[in-house]
Each structure stands twice: as C-alpha cells, then as structure tokens.
Design a protein around this motif. Structure first.
Motif, PDB file in Angstrom:
ATOM      1  N   MET A   1       0.811  -1.215   0.000  1.00 54.55           N
ATOM      2  CA  MET A   1       0.000   0.000   0.000  1.00 54.55           C
ATOM      3  C   MET A   1       0.844   1.266   0.000  1.00 54.55           C
ATOM      4  SD  MET A   1      -2.957   1.246  -0.244  1.00 54.55           S
ATOM      5  CE  MET A   1      -4.011  -0.180   0.056  1.00 54.55           C
ATOM      6  N   ASP A   2       1.948   1.268   0.754  1.00 55.98           N
ATOM      7  CA  ASP A   2       2.811   2.456   0.790  1.00 55.98           C
ATOM      8  C   ASP A   2       3.425   2.727  -0.587  1.00 55.98           C
ATOM      9  OD1 ASP A   2       2.339   3.017   3.433  1.00 55.98           O
ATOM     10  OD2 ASP A   2       4.051   1.870   4.170  1.00 55.98           O
ATOM     11  N   THR A   3       3.832   1.655  -1.278  1.00 58.41           N
ATOM     12  CA  THR A   3       4.396   1.808  -2.622  1.00 58.41           C
ATOM     13  C   THR A   3       3.351   2.391  -3.568  1.00 58.41           C
ATOM     14  OG1 THR A   3       5.897  -0.054  -2.289  1.00 58.41           O
ATOM     15  CG2 THR A   3       5.454   0.598  -4.568  1.00 58.41           C
ATOM     16  N   LYS A   4       2.144   1.893  -3.479  1.00 60.09           N
ATOM     17  CA  LYS A   4       1.059   2.381  -4.346  1.00 60.09           C
ATOM     18  C   LYS A   4       0.795   3.874  -4.090  1.00 60.09           C
ATOM     19  CE  LYS A   4      -1.229  -2.153  -4.458  1.00 60.09           C
ATOM     20  NZ  LYS A   4      -1.080  -2.519  -5.858  1.00 60.09           N
ATOM     21  N   LYS A   5       0.828   4.273  -2.826  1.00 61.48           N
ATOM     22  CA  LYS A   5       0.615   5.686  -2.497  1.00 61.48           C
ATOM     23  C   LYS A   5       1.729   6.553  -3.077  1.00 61.48           C
ATOM     24  CE  LYS A   5      -1.960   5.099   1.836  1.00 61.48           C
ATOM     25  NZ  LYS A   5      -1.918   5.291   3.311  1.00 61.48           N
ATOM     26  N   ASP A   6       2.974   6.079  -2.934  1.00 60.46           N
ATOM     27  CA  ASP A   6       4.109   6.838  -3.454  1.00 60.46           C
ATOM     28  C   ASP A   6       3.998   7.011  -4.966  1.00 60.46           C
ATOM     29  OD1 ASP A   6       5.200   7.076  -0.948  1.00 60.46           O
ATOM     30  OD2 ASP A   6       6.594   5.396  -1.175  1.00 60.46           O
ATOM     31  N   ILE A   7       3.601   5.965  -5.655  1.00 57.12           N
ATOM     32  CA  ILE A   7       3.485   6.033  -7.113  1.00 57.12           C
ATOM     33  C   ILE A   7       2.362   6.970  -7.511  1.00 57.12           C
ATOM     34  CG2 ILE A   7       2.879   4.698  -9.170  1.00 57.12           C
ATOM     35  CD1 ILE A   7       4.406   2.348  -7.921  1.00 57.12           C
ATOM     36  N   LEU A   8       1.246   6.916  -6.786  1.00 60.34           N
ATOM     37  CA  LEU A   8       0.138   7.819  -7.080  1.00 60.34           C
ATOM     38  C   LEU A   8       0.567   9.275  -6.937  1.00 60.34           C
ATOM     39  CD1 LEU A   8      -2.853   8.286  -7.734  1.00 60.34           C
ATOM     40  CD2 LEU A   8      -3.355   8.055  -5.296  1.00 60.34           C
ATOM     41  N   MET A   9       1.336   9.580  -5.884  1.00 63.32           N
ATOM     42  CA  MET A   9       1.812  10.949  -5.677  1.00 63.32           C
ATOM     43  C   MET A   9       2.828  11.353  -6.737  1.00 63.32           C
ATOM     44  SD  MET A   9       2.074  11.516  -1.535  1.00 63.32           S
ATOM     45  CE  MET A   9       3.105  10.099  -1.230  1.00 63.32           C
ATOM     46  N   ALA A  10       3.596  10.373  -7.233  1.00 64.88           N
ATOM     47  CA  ALA A  10       4.592  10.679  -8.258  1.00 64.88           C
ATOM     48  C   ALA A  10       3.936  11.008  -9.596  1.00 64.88           C
ATOM     49  CB  ALA A  10       5.549   9.505  -8.426  1.00 64.88           C
ATOM     50  N   ILE A  11       2.777  10.413  -9.858  1.00 64.40           N
ATOM     51  CA  ILE A  11       2.076  10.677 -11.116  1.00 64.40           C
ATOM     52  C   ILE A  11       1.605  12.120 -11.186  1.00 64.40           C
ATOM     53  CG2 ILE A  11       0.027  10.136 -12.503  1.00 64.40           C
ATOM     54  CD1 ILE A  11       0.161   7.324 -11.395  1.00 64.40           C
ATOM     55  N   GLY A  12       1.004  12.600 -10.101  1.00 63.39           N
ATOM     56  CA  GLY A  12       0.454  13.944 -10.174  1.00 63.39           C
ATOM     57  C   GLY A  12      -0.058  14.448  -8.834  1.00 63.39           C
ATOM     58  N   GLN A  13      -0.809  15.533  -8.912  1.00 63.43           N
ATOM     59  CA  GLN A  13      -1.306  16.195  -7.714  1.00 63.43           C
ATOM     60  C   GLN A  13      -2.825  16.206  -7.699  1.00 63.43           C
ATOM     61  OE1 GLN A  13       0.539  20.122  -7.526  1.00 63.43           O
ATOM     62  NE2 GLN A  13       2.211  19.365  -8.792  1.00 63.43           N
ATOM     63  N   ASN A  14      -3.356  16.433  -6.507  1.00 65.96           N
ATOM     64  CA  ASN A  14      -4.802  16.615  -6.312  1.00 65.96           C
ATOM     65  C   ASN A  14      -5.642  15.518  -6.961  1.00 65.96           C
ATOM     66  OD1 ASN A  14      -4.189  19.131  -5.062  1.00 65.96           O
ATOM     67  ND2 ASN A  14      -4.102  20.099  -7.075  1.00 65.96           N
ATOM     68  N   PRO A  15      -5.396  14.240  -6.640  1.00 60.61           N
ATOM     69  CA  PRO A  15      -6.256  13.192  -7.186  1.00 60.61           C
ATOM     70  C   PRO A  15      -7.676  13.301  -6.636  1.00 60.61           C
ATOM     71  CG  PRO A  15      -4.796  12.286  -5.506  1.00 60.61           C
ATOM     72  CD  PRO A  15      -4.362  13.703  -5.733  1.00 60.61           C
ATOM     73  N   THR A  16      -8.646  13.201  -7.503  1.00 58.91           N
ATOM     74  CA  THR A  16     -10.050  13.290  -7.106  1.00 58.91           C
ATOM     75  C   THR A  16     -10.853  12.183  -7.767  1.00 58.91           C
ATOM     76  OG1 THR A  16     -10.622  14.776  -8.938  1.00 58.91           O
ATOM     77  CG2 THR A  16      -9.943  15.814  -6.856  1.00 58.91           C
ATOM     78  N   ILE A  17     -12.007  11.888  -7.172  1.00 60.59           N
ATOM     79  CA  ILE A  17     -12.945  10.938  -7.762  1.00 60.59           C
ATOM     80  C   ILE A  17     -14.299  11.620  -7.872  1.00 60.59           C
ATOM     81  CG2 ILE A  17     -14.210   8.783  -7.420  1.00 60.59           C
ATOM     82  CD1 ILE A  17     -11.777   7.663  -5.997  1.00 60.59           C
ATOM     83  N   LYS A  18     -14.900  11.516  -9.046  1.00 54.67           N
ATOM     84  CA  LYS A  18     -16.243  12.027  -9.260  1.00 54.67           C
ATOM     85  C   LYS A  18     -16.970  11.078 -10.203  1.00 54.67           C
ATOM     86  CE  LYS A  18     -18.899  16.150 -10.485  1.00 54.67           C
ATOM     87  NZ  LYS A  18     -18.840  17.539 -10.983  1.00 54.67           N
ATOM     88  N   ASP A  19     -18.153  10.669  -9.806  1.00 54.11           N
ATOM     89  CA  ASP A  19     -18.952   9.717 -10.594  1.00 54.11           C
ATOM     90  C   ASP A  19     -18.165   8.441 -10.861  1.00 54.11           C
ATOM     91  OD1 ASP A  19     -21.003  11.620 -10.713  1.00 54.11           O
ATOM     92  OD2 ASP A  19     -20.127  12.532 -12.503  1.00 54.11           O
ATOM     93  N   GLY A  20     -17.363   8.035  -9.892  1.00 49.83           N
ATOM     94  CA  GLY A  20     -16.625   6.788 -10.011  1.00 49.83           C
ATOM     95  C   GLY A  20     -15.379   6.871 -10.867  1.00 49.83           C
TER      96      GLY A  20
END
Length: 247
Positions: free
Chosen positions: A176-195
């Motif tokens: 899970m920590d690796t996945k979080k780090d990769i998500l942050m490396a991709i970009g900023q302000n991740p959001t979910i709307k309508d799935g």
C-alpha cells in the motif's frame, strides 16, 4: 490522498464481508466513498468505488507514462553530456555569487570600521548593517542552491526515466505504501467524481505524454529487424533514437 471531485472532502475506505451462498465462501471487499463532511457543499455523490476498480484506474493512468527500457537507456545516454554543460553553467554562476558574497562582506567590514572611527552614527550604522546582513544571507542562500543544482537536476531526470520504466510493474506488485508513493509521483490533487479518477499530472511527466507514443510506435515497427547485423540495426533505429533524445 484522494478527495471528492464535487465537495472536496476526503475519500475513505470501508471493508465489507459477503457470504457466497453457492460456495459457502466468505469474501471481503473494500469500497471507497466520499466522507461528505462539508458543511458548505451538499455532496450528491452516491457511487462507491471498489478497491480493485480504483487500482485498475490508477494502473491505466500509469500506462500513459510507461516507456520501454530501451528509451530510458537512450535518454540516459545524453544525460551525462547535458550534465557536463549544467556543471559548467553552474560554475560560472557560482563564481559570480561568491564574488557578490565577498563584496558584501567587505561592505560590512568597511561600515564597521567607519563606526569605530565615529564617521557615522549608531542609527546609520544599525540601518545600513541590517540591510547588508540581509543581503548577505540571501546571497549565501542562492550560492548554496547553486552548489546543489547540478546533482538535483541529474537525479530528478534519472528518476523520471526510471519511474516511467518501472512504475506500472511496481504498482501491480507493491504494498500500500508503494502504491501511495506512485500515485503521488504521477500527479497532484487526485479526485474521484462519478466513479472516475482524475489526476493533475506532474509537469516532469508531460514530455513523455507529448512525444513518446509516436516514437514507441516507430520503434516497435522497426524492432522485428533484430535479425539484421548490429550495425545495420543500429543505423535503422538511429532516426527513432535521435528523435527521442532531441525530444
């Protein structure tokens, strides 16, 4: 890390257990949903998103920035050459900054001597000294940043290409920590709307999105020519290689 694209509140995970009557199996599912804690916005988001669905969307996002190892190697080839130029530029800037530090320190020394000789009063001395000390601190800070600039530039660029080559595989098999780090490396302000997951891509990945797909297409079209002699194959692939390095 992820917020609601409608109200801006955090997304939270919730694990539920489901009994499969046909097999007697007990399965656990993790869902993500908006916490809806905003007092200013009445959030209408009702859709939950399963963890496997969310991870699949993140993986699809990573695919956009994934490059073949060959392109990483080609890009890293010219980093050393570019780094030499960067070091030369840094050296010139550093010399100018060192001179400015010395000149400012001389002004402080001269101001102090003038005060000892009572050529200026306390008020003028304190006012001028404060300005010069502030200027000196800023110059030293700029000099320190310049000293680190080349290493930071090289590390960032190398990390960019290594990330683009290995991130997808690391995300699939990581914790899970690796996945979080990769998500942050991709970009900023991740959001979910309508799935649907949305991410503001980090600036350092944009060139890959803009130039890489066409180059990969050209490369894969030529790659079956592995049966050629090394020299012939190199000459055939050189136009693709050159375009990647120039890009």
């Amino acid at each position: 890390l992820i917020r609601c694209g409608e109200c801006g509140c955090s997304y939270t995970a919730e694990t539920k257990t489901k009994h499969i009557k046909s097999t007697g199996e007990i399965r656990k599912y993790t869902y993500y949903h908006c916490t809806k804690r905003s007092k200013k916005i009445k959030c209408t988001q009702r859709k939950v998103i399963r963890e496997d669905n969310l991870e699949r969307q993140i993986e699809e996002e990573i695919k956009k920035w994934t490059i073949l190892p060959e392109f990483r190697d080609w890009a890293l080839e010219i980093l050393n050459k570019e780094n030499e130029k960067e070091i030369e530029d840094r050296k010139k800037i550093h010399e100018t900054q060192c001179k400015a530090v010395l000149d400012t320190q001389k002004q402080i020394d001269e101001l102090t001597r003038m005060r000892y000789r009572e050529l200026i009063g306390d008020d003028v001395f304190k006012r001028e000294l404060k300005q010069l000390q502030s200027q000196l601190a800023s110059l030293k800070q700029y000099r320190s940043e310049t000293e680190d600039r080349a290493d930071k530039w090289l590390n960032l660029t190398e990390n960019t290409f290594h990330f683009a080559t290995n991130a997808r595989e690391a995300f699939i098999h990581g914790d899970m920590d690796t996945k979080k780090d990769i998500l942050m490396a991709i970009g900023q302000n991740p959001t979910i709307k309508d799935g649907k997951l949305r991410i503001e891509t980090n600036e350092w990945l944009v060139p890959i999105k803009d130039t890489y797909p066409k180059l990969e297409e050209d490369y894969l079209r030529l790659e079956p020519t592995q049966v050629l002699e090394n020299k012939e194959r190199t000459e055939l692939l050189d136009p693709v290689r050159l375009n990647w390095l120039l890009g």
